[in-house]
Write a protein that holds these residues in place. Structure first.
Motif, mmCIF file in Angstrom:
data_model
loop_
_atom_site.group_PDB
_atom_site.id
_atom_site.type_symbol
_atom_site.label_atom_id
_atom_site.label_comp_id
_atom_site.label_asym_id
_atom_site.label_seq_id
_atom_site.Cartn_x
_atom_site.Cartn_y
_atom_site.Cartn_z
ATOM 1 N N MET A 223 0.774 -1.304 -0.076
ATOM 2 C CA MET A 223 -0.260 0.164 0.201
ATOM 3 C C MET A 223 0.914 1.281 -0.117
ATOM 4 N N ILE A 224 1.803 1.244 0.826
ATOM 5 C CA ILE A 224 2.935 2.283 0.665
ATOM 6 C C ILE A 224 3.441 2.589 -0.412
ATOM 7 N N LEU A 225 3.912 1.531 -1.012
ATOM 8 C CA LEU A 225 4.653 1.721 -2.418
ATOM 9 C C LEU A 225 3.439 2.468 -3.488
ATOM 10 N N TYR A 226 2.201 1.904 -3.358
ATOM 11 C CA TYR A 226 1.149 2.370 -4.326
ATOM 12 C C TYR A 226 1.217 4.039 -4.277
ATOM 13 N N HIS A 227 1.263 4.449 -2.991
ATOM 14 C CA HIS A 227 1.108 6.026 -2.686
ATOM 15 C C HIS A 227 2.171 6.715 -3.212
ATOM 16 N N TYR A 228 3.448 6.024 -2.941
ATOM 17 C CA TYR A 228 4.624 6.540 -3.645
ATOM 18 C C TYR A 228 4.598 6.410 -5.129
ATOM 19 N N TYR A 229 4.128 5.633 -5.563
ATOM 20 C CA TYR A 229 4.059 5.641 -7.096
ATOM 21 C C TYR A 229 2.884 6.620 -7.612
ATOM 22 N N ILE A 230 1.903 6.988 -6.862
ATOM 23 C CA ILE A 230 0.912 8.090 -7.216
ATOM 24 C C ILE A 230 1.561 9.305 -7.135
ATOM 25 N N LEU A 231 2.501 9.590 -5.925
ATOM 26 C CA LEU A 231 3.018 10.847 -5.635
ATOM 27 C C LEU A 231 4.216 10.893 -6.739
ATOM 28 N N TRP A 232 4.920 10.009 -7.162
ATOM 29 C CA TRP A 232 5.946 10.037 -8.346
ATOM 30 C C TRP A 232 5.270 10.463 -9.526
ATOM 31 N N ARG A 233 4.028 9.779 -9.934
ATOM 32 C CA ARG A 233 3.313 10.157 -11.093
ATOM 33 C C ARG A 233 2.888 11.569 -11.289
ATOM 34 N N LYS A 234 2.471 11.969 -10.052
ATOM 35 C CA LYS A 234 1.903 13.605 -10.152
ATOM 36 C C LYS A 234 3.149 14.470 -10.257
ATOM 37 N N ARG A 235 4.140 14.001 -9.524
ATOM 38 C CA ARG A 235 5.521 15.050 -9.569
ATOM 39 C C ARG A 235 5.925 14.930 -11.046
ATOM 40 N N MET A 236 5.951 13.819 -11.734
ATOM 41 C CA MET A 236 6.527 13.658 -12.688
ATOM 42 C C MET A 236 6.110 14.317 -14.103
ATOM 43 N N ILE A 237 4.731 14.186 -14.035
ATOM 44 C CA ILE A 237 4.006 15.026 -15.130
ATOM 45 C C ILE A 237 4.449 16.601 -15.199
ATOM 46 N N SER A 238 4.844 17.068 -14.191
ATOM 47 C CA SER A 238 5.255 18.427 -14.122
ATOM 48 C C SER A 238 6.461 18.556 -15.456
ATOM 49 N N VAL A 239 7.147 17.723 -15.408
ATOM 50 C CA VAL A 239 8.376 17.938 -16.212
ATOM 51 C C VAL A 239 7.850 18.155 -17.465
ATOM 52 N N PHE A 240 6.821 17.841 -18.104
ATOM 53 C CA PHE A 240 6.351 17.838 -19.281
ATOM 54 C C PHE A 240 5.472 19.330 -19.439
ATOM 55 N N LYS A 241 5.110 20.124 -18.699
ATOM 56 C CA LYS A 241 4.537 21.499 -18.483
ATOM 57 C C LYS A 241 5.106 22.337 -19.006
ATOM 58 N N PRO A 242 4.674 23.009 -20.123
ATOM 59 C CA PRO A 242 5.197 24.177 -20.943
ATOM 60 C C PRO A 242 4.858 25.414 -20.249
ATOM 61 N N THR A 243 5.619 26.386 -20.266
ATOM 62 C CA THR A 243 5.106 27.786 -19.478
ATOM 63 C C THR A 243 4.045 28.209 -20.309
ATOM 64 N N TRP A 244 3.905 28.120 -21.381
ATOM 65 C CA TRP A 244 2.724 28.770 -22.399
ATOM 66 C C TRP A 244 2.486 27.610 -23.427
#
Length: 189
Positions: free
Chosen positions: A1-22
């Motif tokens: 269960m803890i690993l799943y929460h870390y996975y979700i946190l990682w996934r949410k954080r990782m998507i920000s590397v694809f975020k353009p400014t505009w």
């Protein structure tokens, strides 16, 4: 269960590397005045399907008009490409633009190399490109702002097609996490 929460946190954080400014519909819609208001002193741009289409190496009249407007405003335009030196040199020769080849996008090395060459800081640069996976990620890794533009034409080189496939899923995740991120006609929309 803890690993799943870390996975979700990682996934949410990782998507920000694809975020353009505009996200701007076209490279030609980026006005020099808007760039200056943002403190941008140089524009780095991808080559293929951002600046020129593979089937129009001399560029369009809109491209020439935009490049002239940047020049008049004193904003240098520099091509940052993953292509070989020979390929980029040949492609930008009619445009008479400086370039960095073999940029290794999505790594930020090519952007950093070009930035140091013109002696500007991260806050004074913007990277423009048509791909999240290469251009935007490289900009984020180099800590410069980015502008995602729509590709000039629908067809892509063979090595870009897998990126376009994965970008479908990435764009859905970005829309979910950043609901205000949307296509604009300029930086101030």
């Amino acid at each position: 269960m803890i690993l799943y929460h870390y996975y979700i946190l990682w996934r949410k954080r990782m998507i920000s590397v694809f975020k353009p400014t505009w996200m701007v519909s076209s490279v030609y819609s980026i006005a020099p005045e808007q760039l200056k208001k943002q403190g941008i002193k140089a524009v780095f741009t991808d080559l293929d399907n951002t600046l020129i289409a593979w089937n129009n190496p001399d560029g369009t009249p809109e491209l020439w008009e935009w490049m002239n407007a940047l020049k008049q405003a004193g904003i240098p335009l520099i091509v940052i490409s993953n292509n070989s030196y020979k390929r980029v040199k040949h492609a930008v020769a009619p445009l008479d633009l400086p370039f960095t080849s073999r940029a290794l996008k999505p790594l930020g090395f090519g952007i950093k190399r070009a930035m140091h060459r013109i002696n500007l800081t991260e806050d004074e640069i913007v990277m423009v490109g048509d791909q999240l996976i290469t251009d935007v990620v490289a900009a984020n890794r180099a800590h410069v702002r980015s502008i995602l533009v729509k590709p000039l034409i629908e067809s892509d080189a063979w090595n870009t097609r897998p990126n376009r496939f994965f970008e479908i899923f990435i764009k859905k995740q970005l829309a979910h996490k950043y609901p205000t991120l949307r296509w604009q006609e300029g930086l101030n929309d």
